[in-house]
Motif scaffolding. Structure first.
Motif, mmCIF file in Angstrom:
data_model
loop_
_atom_site.group_PDB
_atom_site.id
_atom_site.type_symbol
_atom_site.label_atom_id
_atom_site.label_comp_id
_atom_site.label_asym_id
_atom_site.label_seq_id
_atom_site.Cartn_x
_atom_site.Cartn_y
_atom_site.Cartn_z
ATOM 1 N N LEU A 263 0.807 -1.222 0.000
ATOM 2 C CA LEU A 263 0.000 0.000 0.000
ATOM 3 C C LEU A 263 0.840 1.273 0.000
ATOM 4 O O LEU A 263 0.488 2.256 -0.654
ATOM 5 C CB LEU A 263 -0.932 -0.003 1.216
ATOM 6 C CG LEU A 263 -2.015 -1.094 1.252
ATOM 7 C CD1 LEU A 263 -2.786 -1.027 2.562
ATOM 8 C CD2 LEU A 263 -2.955 -0.958 0.060
ATOM 9 N N ILE A 264 1.959 1.262 0.740
ATOM 10 C CA ILE A 264 2.756 2.488 0.917
ATOM 11 C C ILE A 264 3.867 2.589 -0.117
ATOM 12 O O ILE A 264 4.056 3.626 -0.755
ATOM 13 C CB ILE A 264 3.336 2.542 2.347
ATOM 14 C CG1 ILE A 264 2.200 2.612 3.367
ATOM 15 C CG2 ILE A 264 4.255 3.761 2.501
ATOM 16 C CD1 ILE A 264 2.668 2.528 4.811
ATOM 17 N N ILE A 265 4.633 1.504 -0.285
ATOM 18 C CA ILE A 265 5.761 1.526 -1.227
ATOM 19 C C ILE A 265 5.295 1.272 -2.650
ATOM 20 O O ILE A 265 5.902 1.732 -3.610
ATOM 21 C CB ILE A 265 6.820 0.482 -0.820
ATOM 22 C CG1 ILE A 265 7.237 0.687 0.632
ATOM 23 C CG2 ILE A 265 8.050 0.554 -1.727
ATOM 24 C CD1 ILE A 265 7.865 2.016 0.905
ATOM 25 N N GLY A 266 4.205 0.523 -2.789
ATOM 26 C CA GLY A 266 3.691 0.220 -4.116
ATOM 27 C C GLY A 266 4.301 -1.011 -4.752
ATOM 28 O O GLY A 266 4.140 -1.230 -5.960
ATOM 29 N N GLU A 267 5.012 -1.827 -3.953
ATOM 30 C CA GLU A 267 5.574 -3.054 -4.499
ATOM 31 C C GLU A 267 4.463 -4.072 -4.757
ATOM 32 O O GLU A 267 3.586 -4.253 -3.910
ATOM 33 C CB GLU A 267 6.592 -3.675 -3.529
ATOM 34 C CG GLU A 267 7.891 -2.911 -3.419
ATOM 35 C CD GLU A 267 8.905 -3.648 -2.541
ATOM 36 O OE1 GLU A 267 8.671 -4.835 -2.217
ATOM 37 O OE2 GLU A 267 9.915 -3.024 -2.173
ATOM 38 N N ALA A 268 4.515 -4.719 -5.890
ATOM 39 C CA ALA A 268 3.606 -5.835 -6.151
ATOM 40 C C ALA A 268 4.141 -7.049 -5.401
ATOM 41 O O ALA A 268 5.285 -7.460 -5.610
ATOM 42 C CB ALA A 268 3.545 -6.123 -7.646
ATOM 43 N N ILE A 269 3.354 -7.587 -4.504
ATOM 44 C CA ILE A 269 3.812 -8.712 -3.693
ATOM 45 C C ILE A 269 3.864 -9.968 -4.560
ATOM 46 O O ILE A 269 2.849 -10.399 -5.117
ATOM 47 C CB ILE A 269 2.892 -8.934 -2.478
ATOM 48 C CG1 ILE A 269 2.791 -7.641 -1.664
ATOM 49 C CG2 ILE A 269 3.430 -10.074 -1.620
ATOM 50 C CD1 ILE A 269 4.103 -7.088 -1.168
ATOM 51 N N LEU A 270 5.049 -10.534 -4.684
ATOM 52 C CA LEU A 270 5.252 -11.688 -5.558
ATOM 53 C C LEU A 270 4.751 -12.974 -4.904
ATOM 54 O O LEU A 270 4.797 -13.120 -3.680
ATOM 55 C CB LEU A 270 6.741 -11.839 -5.886
ATOM 56 C CG LEU A 270 7.424 -10.627 -6.539
ATOM 57 C CD1 LEU A 270 8.910 -10.899 -6.721
ATOM 58 C CD2 LEU A 270 6.770 -10.295 -7.872
ATOM 59 N N THR A 271 4.307 -13.897 -5.740
ATOM 60 C CA THR A 271 3.888 -15.206 -5.240
ATOM 61 C C THR A 271 5.045 -15.907 -4.534
ATOM 62 O O THR A 271 4.863 -16.583 -3.521
ATOM 63 C CB THR A 271 3.374 -16.084 -6.394
ATOM 64 O OG1 THR A 271 2.292 -15.417 -7.050
ATOM 65 C CG2 THR A 271 2.900 -17.438 -5.886
ATOM 66 N N SER A 272 6.261 -15.728 -5.064
ATOM 67 C CA SER A 272 7.441 -16.358 -4.459
ATOM 68 C C SER A 272 7.701 -15.811 -3.060
ATOM 69 O O SER A 272 8.142 -16.553 -2.165
ATOM 70 C CB SER A 272 8.670 -16.140 -5.340
ATOM 71 O OG SER A 272 8.892 -14.760 -5.568
ATOM 72 N N THR A 273 7.413 -14.524 -2.849
ATOM 73 C CA THR A 273 7.585 -13.944 -1.514
ATOM 74 C C THR A 273 6.599 -14.560 -0.533
ATOM 75 O O THR A 273 6.956 -14.910 0.600
ATOM 76 C CB THR A 273 7.383 -12.417 -1.559
ATOM 77 O OG1 THR A 273 8.367 -11.836 -2.412
ATOM 78 C CG2 THR A 273 7.514 -11.809 -0.163
ATOM 79 N N LEU A 274 5.346 -14.699 -0.965
ATOM 80 C CA LEU A 274 4.332 -15.292 -0.093
ATOM 81 C C LEU A 274 4.667 -16.742 0.235
ATOM 82 O O LEU A 274 4.543 -17.170 1.386
ATOM 83 C CB LEU A 274 2.958 -15.199 -0.761
ATOM 84 C CG LEU A 274 2.398 -13.783 -0.953
ATOM 85 C CD1 LEU A 274 1.103 -13.836 -1.760
ATOM 86 C CD2 LEU A 274 2.148 -13.115 0.397
#
Length: 304
Positions: A263-274
């Motif tokens: 929400l703040i930085i605008g990074e798209a959260i990757l599936t690999s991160t999750l």
């Protein structure tokens, strides 16, 4: 309010504050170098800790603590905040916030592994299994799911993030032998680390007055992540009737942090991160399995 409810309130407050720091690190590093952020955040943290001691009426205790513990304070301060945050902020400068913060959560497992050589504790099968699961999660995050290719988004960033867990875990292991009162000890750590940060910045030609955005970010990081939140967490642990119930609140932090990063930085959260974060949290959960209680408890020489 009962002591247990206060403990939950303080614990949740600390977790919520820690959930914001990955975003705060990344925003601050847009205006400051890692070493500048260490310097100005350390100043903010020292001021916040001094304010807490003043509010508690304990400032007169500092001179005696300084005379008695200046050697250990210099050593601890060189590790935390100086070396630890310098390495951590450099990792955040090289990696997306979602990757750096997820890898950083392996520090609890790193502490268990370091306790084997440093405290002569035994490595239980569950600890070994937890290590494999957690570091598989690190590989998933670092390679963005391309495990067979082993192509890291930033090899140096991943190594620095893992190094920061070694520094943090080592600091807390040796902290078990620290006889200083925690808030006084942390205040002295920051006081002794400031000259190191000043010299480091001056040596690299970065001892300059930053923009107001950089100063604001450093003030937030220093006062919240490095100072006030530590006191909140310490208060929660002192008030609770169940240390485990408060400690488990920390599992909320990485999930909230990912949401704020998006929400703040605008990074798209990757599936690999999750997936990697799920493995890391799963590995940490394995350490807490009831089966562990049936195993012989290790003896930590010299620990409290």
């Amino acid at each position: 309010m009962s002591s247990q409810k206060k403990a939950y309130a303080f614990g949740l407050g600390a977790v919520l504050a820690w959930s914001t720091v990955a975003s705060a690190f990344k925003l601050s590093l847009q205006h400051l170098s890692p070493m500048q952020l260490v310097l100005y955040a350390s100043i903010a943290s020292l001021l916040s800790l001094l304010a807490i001691l003043a509010w508690q009426g304990r400032l007169p205790e500092l001179p005696a603590a300084l005379r008695r513990h200046w050697k250990s304070s210099l050593l601890f301060g060189a590790v935390n905040p100086f070396a630890y945050y310098l390495v951590l902020f450099q990792a955040y400068a090289l990696l997306p916030a979602q990757e750096a913060q997820a890898i950083n959560y392996t520090w609890a497992l790193t502490m268990t592994l370091l306790a084997v050589p440093l405290l002569r504790q035994k490595l239980h099968p569950l600890d070994a299994a937890a290590a494999l699961i957690c570091y598989l999660g690190v590989l998933v995050i670092g390679t963005r799911g391309q495990l067979l290719e082993l192509h890291f988004s930033s090899r140096q960033g991943v190594l620095l993030a893992l190094t920061s867990t070694l520094l943090w875990a080592g600091y807390w292991i040796f902290n078990t032998r620290d006889r200083r009162e925690p808030v006084l000890g942390l205040t002295l750590n920051f006081a002794f680390s400031l000259p190191l940060s000043l010299v480091w910045c001056a040596w690299h030609g970065q001892l300059v007055i930053p923009s107001w955005q950089g100063l604001a970010g450093a003030a937030y990081v220093g006062a919240l992540e490095m100072g006030f939140t530590f006191v909140l967490w310490l208060s929660a642990m002192k008030l609770t009737r169940s240390t485990a119930s408060i400690a488990n609140l920390i599992f909320l932090s990485p999930l909230l942090s990912l949401l704020l990063i998006h929400l703040i930085i605008g990074e798209a959260i990757l599936t690999s991160t999750l997936l990697g974060l799920a493995l890391i949290l799963g590995g940490l959960a394995v350490q807490k399995l009831p089966l562990r209680r049936a195993l012989p408890r290790p003896v930590a020489e010299g620990s409290n």
